[in-house]
Enzyme design. Structure first.
Site, PDB file in Angstrom:
ATOM      1  N   GLY A  96      -6.917  -4.588  -4.221  1.00 59.02           N
ATOM      2  CA  GLY A  96      -8.251  -4.921  -4.728  1.00 59.02           C
ATOM      3  C   GLY A  96      -8.689  -3.970  -5.830  1.00 59.02           C
ATOM      4  O   GLY A  96      -9.303  -4.381  -6.823  1.00 59.02           O
ATOM      5  N   ARG A 124     -10.100 -12.913  -2.052  1.00 57.17           N
ATOM      6  CA  ARG A 124     -11.182 -11.923  -2.159  1.00 57.17           C
ATOM      7  C   ARG A 124     -12.088 -12.184  -3.374  1.00 57.17           C
ATOM      8  O   ARG A 124     -11.637 -12.690  -4.394  1.00 57.17           O
ATOM      9  CB  ARG A 124     -10.579 -10.506  -2.181  1.00 57.17           C
ATOM     10  N   SER A 168     -20.537  -0.697  -4.511  1.00 56.42           N
ATOM     11  CA  SER A 168     -19.104  -0.905  -4.719  1.00 56.42           C
ATOM     12  C   SER A 168     -18.590  -0.047  -5.865  1.00 56.42           C
ATOM     13  O   SER A 168     -18.977  -0.236  -7.016  1.00 56.42           O
ATOM     14  CB  SER A 168     -18.804  -2.375  -5.031  1.00 56.42           C
ATOM     15  N   ASP A 316     -13.879   2.686   3.991  1.00 55.15           N
ATOM     16  CA  ASP A 316     -12.521   2.308   4.407  1.00 55.15           C
ATOM     17  C   ASP A 316     -12.163   2.814   5.803  1.00 55.15           C
ATOM     18  O   ASP A 316     -11.074   2.541   6.303  1.00 55.15           O
ATOM     19  CB  ASP A 316     -11.499   2.839   3.393  1.00 55.15           C
ATOM     20  N   ARG A 347     -12.749  -7.234   8.271  1.00 51.10           N
ATOM     21  CA  ARG A 347     -12.479  -6.121   9.196  1.00 51.10           C
ATOM     22  C   ARG A 347     -13.405  -6.116  10.403  1.00 51.10           C
ATOM     23  O   ARG A 347     -13.053  -5.530  11.441  1.00 51.10           O
ATOM     24  CB  ARG A 347     -12.545  -4.777   8.448  1.00 51.10           C
TER      25      ARG A 347
HETATM   26  C1  S3P Z   1     -12.167   1.686  -3.897  1.00 52.32           C
HETATM   27  C2  S3P Z   1     -13.435   1.259  -3.590  1.00 52.32           C
HETATM   28  C3  S3P Z   1     -13.800   0.629  -2.307  1.00 52.32           C
HETATM   29  C4  S3P Z   1     -12.716   0.845  -1.255  1.00 52.32           C
HETATM   30  C5  S3P Z   1     -11.333   0.612  -1.801  1.00 52.32           C
HETATM   31  C6  S3P Z   1     -11.045   1.571  -2.945  1.00 52.32           C
HETATM   32  C7  S3P Z   1     -11.918   2.308  -5.211  1.00 52.32           C
HETATM   33  O1  S3P Z   1     -13.942  -0.771  -2.516  1.00 52.32           O
HETATM   34  O2  S3P Z   1     -12.946  -0.008  -0.149  1.00 52.32           O
HETATM   35  O3  S3P Z   1     -10.349   0.794  -0.804  1.00 52.32           O
HETATM   36  O4  S3P Z   1     -10.840   2.903  -5.412  1.00 52.32           O
HETATM   37  O5  S3P Z   1     -12.800   2.209  -6.081  1.00 52.32           O
HETATM   38  P1  S3P Z   1     -15.367  -1.437  -2.888  1.00 52.32           P
HETATM   39  O6  S3P Z   1     -15.747  -0.999  -4.226  1.00 52.32           O
HETATM   40  O7  S3P Z   1     -15.102  -2.925  -2.824  1.00 52.32           O
HETATM   41  O8  S3P Z   1     -16.308  -0.980  -1.801  1.00 52.32           O
END
Ligand code: S3P
Length: 433
Positions: A96, A124, A168, A316, A347
């Site tokens: 993601g 997603r 986020s 996480d 989750r």
């Molecule tokens: C991350 C941000 C988080 C986290 C992901 C890593 C990042 O996601 O859950 O594992 O590296 O910026 P979200 O921005 O969707 O909360």
């Protein structure tokens, strides 16, 4: 048949262990190093499937990456205007972070690109990133809001003043990466603080940005200059062992060289509220990120209402926190955590299913869960291909009356290659992939 773990009850964890490099920082070292001028030497890199997807994508756009060892790289930056059109779709696998940050990086490029991923990633939501980028002038097409994501060339981007609708770091980072190519100063406001690795690394690469009280300002048109990146151990991987130490019948246990950026360590605050005995021995900075050795002793945990302001700082870590809650006395209640429904799996639902299978009473809420402390019985759980859920149920074996079989564990390699070896070194009894 999919890969599985069989974990047997283990009485204690002990010794000193290390976990692999931070996933968030490793992705960013490749992305920022690739668009910088000059070279970016990276040490402690996480050679996991997710980060290797980012590496491969950068190579397909003309960035040369020398791999001296699995964890030591040199990224030869091509500069702000140096990326070239990829010949095919870019496959982000399960990652993601990779797809969302690349959306920001590619939004203002003079070529077309398409980003896709595995079945989980293709479920997603991507509109959360596409929407602000479109406000900047980007042309982005999603498939009902999900990947594949097609990014069309546009002559220029314009700065925006954007209030994130959800906490986020991925959305924030995507907007900041696009802002580098936009005319004017972009401002991003967060509803709650999220991990700030992008801001820290941009500064280390010579970009001027102002950060205060949940707001970031970035002036477009600034170039990056490559700089060394020392990747700390991933707090989110250490989290499995922090909880292991707290719930084991007998533990005096240290995880060394862990990144303790305060935007990542909400789990420590939550576990301390639950009564955990955790000591953080600061070791200085790995480049821009603080590092520490984390010492954990066996603890008697009690259930709590988790403060909502800690949720984004532990985002996480909820699967493993739910395992801790199952081992606590009384009830633990988590609310304000609806973001957990759009991670590598839902989750909340997947953990609720697994906890129930192992005899732990719980009730799903729209934005969280209530968990009644108890004792795990043996049984079979399905991780639904989610790496963090697979590792969490492996740790449950420390407080279990029988063997636990965890199904569908291949994706552990997306964030924690070598998990089984590290878990065995700590004292867990794990057989399998
Ligand atoms: C991350 C941000 C988080 C986290 C992901 C890593 C990042 O996601 O859950 O594992 O590296 O910026 P979200 O921005 O969707 O909360």
């Amino acid at each position: 048949m999919t890969a599985r773990y069989v974990v047997s009850p283990a009485p204690k964890v002990s010794g000193r262990i290390r976990v692999p490099g931070d996933k968030s920082v490793s992705h960013r070292s490749l992305m920022l190093g690739g668009i910088a001028s000059g070279t970016t030497p990276v040490t402690g890199f996480l050679a996991s499937a997710d980060c290797l997807a980012t590496l491969e994508a950068q190579r397909r756009m003309g960035v040369r990456v020398e791999q001296h060892s699995p964890t030591a790289l040199t990224v030869h930056g091509v500069g702000a205007k140096g990326l070239s059109a990829p010949a095919t779709e870019l496959d982000m696998g399960n990652a993601g972070t990779a797809i969302r940050l690349f959306m920001g990086l590619l939004a203002g490029q003079p070529f077309e690109s398409t980003l896709t991923g595995d079945a989980s990633l293709r479920r997603r939501p991507m509109e959360r990133v596409a929407a602000p980028l479109r406000l900047m002038g980007a042309q982005i097409l999603t498939q009902d809001g999900k990947p594949p994501v097609r990014i069309l060339p546009v002559p220029k981007l314009a700065a925006i003043d954007y209030v994130l609708p959800m906490a986020s770091a991925q959305v924030k980072s995507a907007v900041l990466l696009a802002a580098l190519r936009a005319e004017g100063t972009t401002k991003v406001t967060e509803p709650a603080p999220t991990r700030d690795h992008t801001e820290r690394m941009l500064k280390a690469f010579g970009v001027e940005l102002q950060c205060e009280a949940g707001q970031v300002w970035l002036r477009g048109g600034q170039g990056l200059v490559g700089a060394p990146v020392s990747v700390p151990g991933d707090f989110s991987s250490a989290a499995f062992f922090i909880v292991a130490g707290a719930i084991a019948g007998d533990a005096s246990f240290t995880i060394e060289n862990v990144g303790v950026n305060p935007t990542r360590t909400g789990l420590l605050d939550i576990l301390r509220l639950m009564g955990a005995d955790i000591r953080v021995h600061l070791r200085g900075d790995a480049g821009t990120e603080p590092i520490a050795d984390i010492e954990v002793r066996a603890s008697s945990l009690r259930g709590i209402q988790v403060p909502e302001e800690l949720v984004p700082l532990a985002i996480d870590e909820f699967p493993i926190l739910f395992v801790a809650a199952a081992c606590a006395s009384g009830e633990t209640v988590v609310t304000g955590a609806e973001e957990l429904r759009v991670k590598e799996s839902d989750r909340l639902a997947v953990m609720a299913e697994g906890l129930t299978r192992l005899g732990i009473t719980n009730a799903l809420l729209p934005d969280g869960i209530r968990i009644q402390g108890g004792r795990f019985k043996g049984g079979t759980v399905d991780s639904h291909g989610d790496h963090r859920i697979a590792m969490s149920f492996a740790v449950a074996s420390l407080r279990c009356d029988g063997d636990i079989v965890v199904e569908d564990v291949e994706n552990v390699g997306t964030s924690f290659p070598g998990f089984v070896q590290v878990a065995r070194a700590a004292g867990l009894q794990v057989e399998g992939a």
